[in-house]
Each structure stands twice: as structure tokens, then as C-alpha cells.
Scaffold this active site. Structure first.
Site, short mmCIF file in Angstrom:
data_model
loop_
_atom_site.label_atom_id
_atom_site.label_comp_id
_atom_site.label_asym_id
_atom_site.label_seq_id
_atom_site.Cartn_x
_atom_site.Cartn_y
_atom_site.Cartn_z
N SER A 1 -1.78 -6.72 -7.25
CA SER A 1 -0.89 -5.59 -7.22
C SER A 1 0.41 -5.76 -8.00
CB SER A 1 -0.54 -5.28 -5.76
OG SER A 1 0.18 -6.36 -5.20
N SER B 1 -2.43 -11.18 -5.64
CA SER B 1 -1.59 -10.25 -6.38
C SER B 1 -0.61 -10.85 -7.36
CB SER B 1 -0.82 -9.35 -5.42
OG SER B 1 -1.65 -8.30 -5.01
N LYS C 1 9.51 -7.46 -8.19
CA LYS C 1 8.49 -6.53 -7.66
C LYS C 1 9.14 -5.61 -6.63
CE LYS C 1 3.80 -6.60 -5.66
NZ LYS C 1 2.72 -7.47 -5.15
N1 GLN Z 1 -6.04 -7.04 -4.31
C1 GLN Z 1 -5.88 -7.52 -2.96
C2 GLN Z 1 -5.67 -6.36 -2.04
O1 GLN Z 1 -5.75 -5.26 -2.49
C3 GLN Z 1 -4.71 -8.47 -2.90
C4 GLN Z 1 -3.43 -7.76 -2.91
C5 GLN Z 1 -2.27 -8.67 -2.78
O2 GLN Z 1 -2.37 -9.88 -2.96
N2 GLN Z 1 -1.15 -8.09 -2.42
O3 GLN Z 1 -5.44 -6.53 -0.87
#
Ligand code: GLN
Length: 491
Positions: free
Chosen positions: A154, A178, A79
């Protein structure tokens, strides 16, 4: 349904035995990226030369009779919020475009030392803020099972890369879901370790009391292999704990008989999507069939998780992202005045969701609001953790859906941030409690979209989650549908 092949374990084995060369394996991955990533957009950077060189080194080590690591020749995508030495790391943000970190993240270092071949950096929601990759400054990732749908986020690029076989495994980061949520949407195994289990050294911080690094793989055993490599104490991360790393692969062989699974009844019943419900029922049957005992548990404060998370995470983000000022990294919009330079760099460099979070977080931390919002959120966070403590009195694993729906279509939620935030309704509570949580594929909808089940464990008890996930995979794995994991393959 059938369990998928453990391609990570098998590849490392084949390379060790000399049945395949690391260079062959690497070339295969690079060719698949070349062929398919135009459609998927899972990669922000493909490190062709670096990957081939790493593969050559593995083959040379073998030729010299040197011992090979547990991931010898395995192709892995990273990532793009994890630092890779000399390789661009952008967090899918314009503010970091072109920045090349001078060091590797701890997890990246460990993968390399284990013989893994890092093929490139994957796309994500900018600074890991989002649930669909639609917040990437470099275009969204497509879900390999249905190109009109999001891969989740994400870590959408990392999940899609593994689902489509562009790399054999990948790393993501999970702050509030994410890794698990894109894992569910893309039909792959996804692991969020206990807070403190895997070093975050070199992970570009979003919300430091929540961020964790975790793997994506096609099989549970492969995830166990990766976790054995990346877990462990690192003095460079003050939150990394000195705990022994168990043999996770061995845990995958332990029968689920006698395991006590706590079903979060209210969360299972809150799911309106009939196909996700059906997949949950099938999962409970599979666990019963494997000899597990099912009990109902409740997490009375979990319903506050979205509110708590969007106060805590934004507060921490507003502080963490202050370092992107045009002076130290990436983009600088030139202005005669220093303050104007910083303002203009941030105005042009950050996308709308990142700006929204910085503003929300700054507000929650500001004088007069701190006690009302931030402090209160921290207190409710403790109550959520206590809910789990109570649940683990009567069970070993807590089960819920990973997501309320399967992968949604592009644009379906972009107009409404709250609707997007609700995609994480089930993944947020374990994050706030710091607990390990996995998403394991547990079925397909009639339309051919994967569904995931979330298993949450006691602190540092990833082993039990591997044990339970392996039981589900053996009965409900997507193995026989693997070929469908990328529609482009039919062409
Ligand atoms: N979707 C969540 C957010 O937008 C979690 C994102 C993540 O785990 N990095 O914060």
C-alpha cells in the site's frame, strides 16, 4: 549494474560541511514534485511552507555552529497514515479527509529531531489495505519506471516518490508487505523492521499485531541511516521493545563472506515469471561471489500465510476501524438519529476494500466462527514462526523473491481481490512471524522493470540484513539505471 549513490548520507554530509544549504536541497525536491507529481500522484499533500521553514532552521543552526543531526537537510516524504502535527493525514480515505492530527508520530518526531525536512504526505491504498494503490480514494499512484503500471502498495506513493527523486527518502508502513512489495516494484531499498523495533505511536492502526513503520531509500546505506534514527524504544507504544539499536551503517561495510543464506527453494521455484526467476539466479550468484554460503531451507507452513493473514489482519482491522464513527475524526454525514449518522458516515466514508475487510474481520470474530477461523489462524501463525526458528538453525538470512511478478498493469487485478492478495504471497510469512525483512533491488526485466529480492532475518537482527543487502547492491544495484527511474526526466 552498479550501486546507487547514497544521497541521504551525502546530502547530510554536504549540508554539514556547508557545501549545500538545506533550503537549496528542499527547493530542488519541491521543484521536482511540482514538475512530476501531476503525472505520478505520489503526494496527497505537499507541505511547502513547513518544509522550507524546517530547511531554514537547519541552515540557521549551522550558521550558529550548533550540532546538526544525522539527517540534516535530507528531504523525506511520509506515508499519509502517519500522523503529522497540523498537517492533513487522511489514510487516503474520505472518512478522514481534512483531519489534522494534534501530534506527530514517534518516527516523524525522530526524523524532525535528526534534521530531516518533511516535504509532504504520500498516497496509499485506503487505510493501507491493498497492493497497488488502486484502493486510494484520491486516485492511484503511477509507477515511475512505467506509467501504465502500479507502483505496488500500500505504500505506493512513498516508493514512487523515492524512485522518481521527488524526495530523498520516505517512510511507509508494512502490515503484510506494504513497504517491501512497492519497494520491489519501484526499484528501491525497502525495510520492514522487527515487530517492536520502531514505535507505531502515531501510525493509524490497521492490524496491530502486524503493523510496522519502515523506510524507503535509493541505497542500502541510506536505509541504515534512517533506521538508526527511527528505531528505538518508545514508552508510548506498548509493543515497542527496549533493545539497543546497533550501528546499521557499519553493518553495510561488513563483508558477506561466511554469511549463511537460506534459500526458500519452494518459493523461488514457485515463481512462474521467467525474468523474476533469472533475477533470483543472478542474486544467488552474486551472494556466492561475495563469499556467502547458500543452503536450501523450507518453510512448510508458509503456504497458509495468505489465509492466515486475511483472517488475522481483517479481524484486527474490524476492531481498529470502529473508531471512525463520524464523532471523533474527519467526515460526518449529518442525520437526526445518532445510529443513522454513524451508519451513513461509514457507508459514505469507507471505500469498497475497507468495507470488505471490516465485514470479513467481523465475521471471523463472531460467535461460532471465532474458534473455527480466528483461533485456528493464530495457531497456524505460530507454526509459521516455528518454521523460521528451524530455518535459522542452519542459516543467518532467509532469501526469497519479494514478489512473484514485476509491477503489473492498472486494472489487471482490481476485479479479483484474491489475485490482488496473492501479490503478497512471499511478504506475508515474515510479517506473521514478526521478523525483520528487506526488499533489495536485484535486477531489471528486459522491459526495464525492477525486481526485488526479500531477505528475512532473526528477530532484531536487521544488521545482518543490511550486511547481506549491501553485498547484493554492490553487484546488482540499479545505480546506472537510476536516470531511467522516471521516464518523465527524458522530456
Ligand atoms: N497488501 C496487503 C493488504 O492489503 C498488505 C498491506 C500492508 O502491508 N499494509 O493487506
Amino acid at each position: 549494474m552498479s550501486a546507487p549513490r547514497s544521497i541521504v548520507v551525502q546530502t547530510a554530509e554536504a549540508v554539514r560541511k556547508g557545501e549545500r544549504t538545506a533550503v537549496e536541497v528542499c527547493e530542488e525536491s519541491l521543484a521536482r514534485i511540482e514538475r512530476h507529481d501531476g503525472a505520478l500522484n505520489a503526494f496527497l499533500y505537499v507541505d511547502r511552507e513547513g518544509a522550507l521553514e524546517a530547511a531554514r532552521r537547519v541552515d540557521e543552526a549551522r550558521a550558529k555552529g550548533e550540532p546538526l543531526g544525522p539527517l540534516a537537510g535530507v528531504t523525506i516524504a511520509i506515508k499519509d497514515n502517519l500522523c503529522t502535527r497540523g498537517v492533513p493525514t487522511s489514510c487516503a480515505s474520505k472518512i478522514l479527509e481534512g483531519w489534522r492530527p494534534p501530534y506527530d508520530a514517534d518516527s516523524v518526531e525522530r526524523l524532525r529531531a535528526a534534521g530531516a525536512v518533511l516535504v509532504g504526505k504520500t498516497n496509499l491504498d485506503e487505510f493501507a489495505m491493498g497492493s497497488s494503490t488502486e484502493n486510494s480514494a484520491f486516485g492511484p499512484v503511477k509507477n515511475p519506471w512505467d506509467l501504465s503500471r502500479v507502483p505496488g502498495g500500500s505504500s505506493g506513493g512513498s516508493a514512487a516518490a523515492v524512485a522518481a527523486g521527488l524526495s530523498q527518502a520516505s517512510l511507509g508502513s508494512d502490515t503484510g508487505g506494504s513497504v517491501r512489495q512497492p519497494g520491489a516494484f519501484c526499484g528501491v531499498t525497502a525495510v520492514k523492521p522487527t515487530y517492536g523495533r520502531v514505535s507505531r505511536y502515531g501510525l493509524i492502526a490497521f492490524a496491530s499485531s502486524l503493523d510496522q513503520v519502515g523506510p524507503f531509500t535509493k541505497s542500502v546505506r541510506d536505509a541504515a541511516r534512517l533506521m538508526e534514527v527511527i528505531a528505538g524504544h518508545d514508552p508510548r507504544d506498548a509493543t515497542s521493545l527496549e533493545r539497543e539499536v546497533p550501528r546499521y551503517e557499519a553493518a553495510c561495510d561488513e563483508p558477506a563472506k561466511g554469511l549463511r543464506v537460506g534459500v526458500v527453494r519452494s518459493q523461488v521455484e514457485a515463481v512462474e515469471d521467467a525474468e523474476v526467476r533469472a533475477a533470483m539466479d543472478a542474486t544467488l550468484d552474486a551472494l556466492r561471489d561475495a563469499g556467502a554460503t547458500l543452503v536450501d531451507v523450507e518453510l512448510p507452513h508458509a503456504k497458509y500465510a495468505v489465509s492466515v493473514y486475511y483472517l488475522v489482519a481483517t479481524a484486527e482491522a474490524s476492531s481498529n476501524l470502529a473508531r471512525f464513527d463520524g464523532v471523533r475524526y474527519g467526515l460526518r454525514v449529518s442525520r437526526d438519529d445518532l445510529v443513522e449518522m454513524v451508519e451513513e458516515t461509514r457507508a459514505q466514508g469507507f471505500g469498497p476494500e475497507v468495507k470488505r475487510r471490516i465485514m470479513l474481520g467481523t465475521y471471523a470474530l463472531s460467535a461460532g466462527y471465532y474458534d473455527a477461523f480466528y483461533l485456528k489462524a493464530q495457531k497456524v501463525r505460530t507454526l509459521i514462526r516455528r518454521d523460521y526458528d528451524a530455518a535459522f538453525e542452519v542459516c543467518d538470512v532467509v532469501l526469497s523473491p519479494t514478489t512473484p511478478t514485476p509491477a503489473f498493469e492498472f486494472g489487471a487485478r482490481t476485479h479479483d481481490p484474491l489475485a490482488m492478495y496473492l501479490a503478497d504471497i512471499f511478504t506475508l510469512p515474515p510479517s506473521l512471524a514478526g521478523l525483520p525483512a528487506f526488499s533489495t533491488p536485484c535486477g531489471l526485466t528486459k522491459g526495464g522493470l525492477p525486481v526485488g529480492v526479500q531477505l528475512t532475518g532473526r528477530p532484531f537482527d536487521e544488521a545482518t540484513l543490511f550486511r547481506a543487502s549491501a553485498a547484493i547492491e554492490a553487484r546488482l544495484g540499479l545505480g546506472e539505471h537510476e536516470a531511467r527511474a522516471f521516464l518523465g526526466d527524458k522530456a
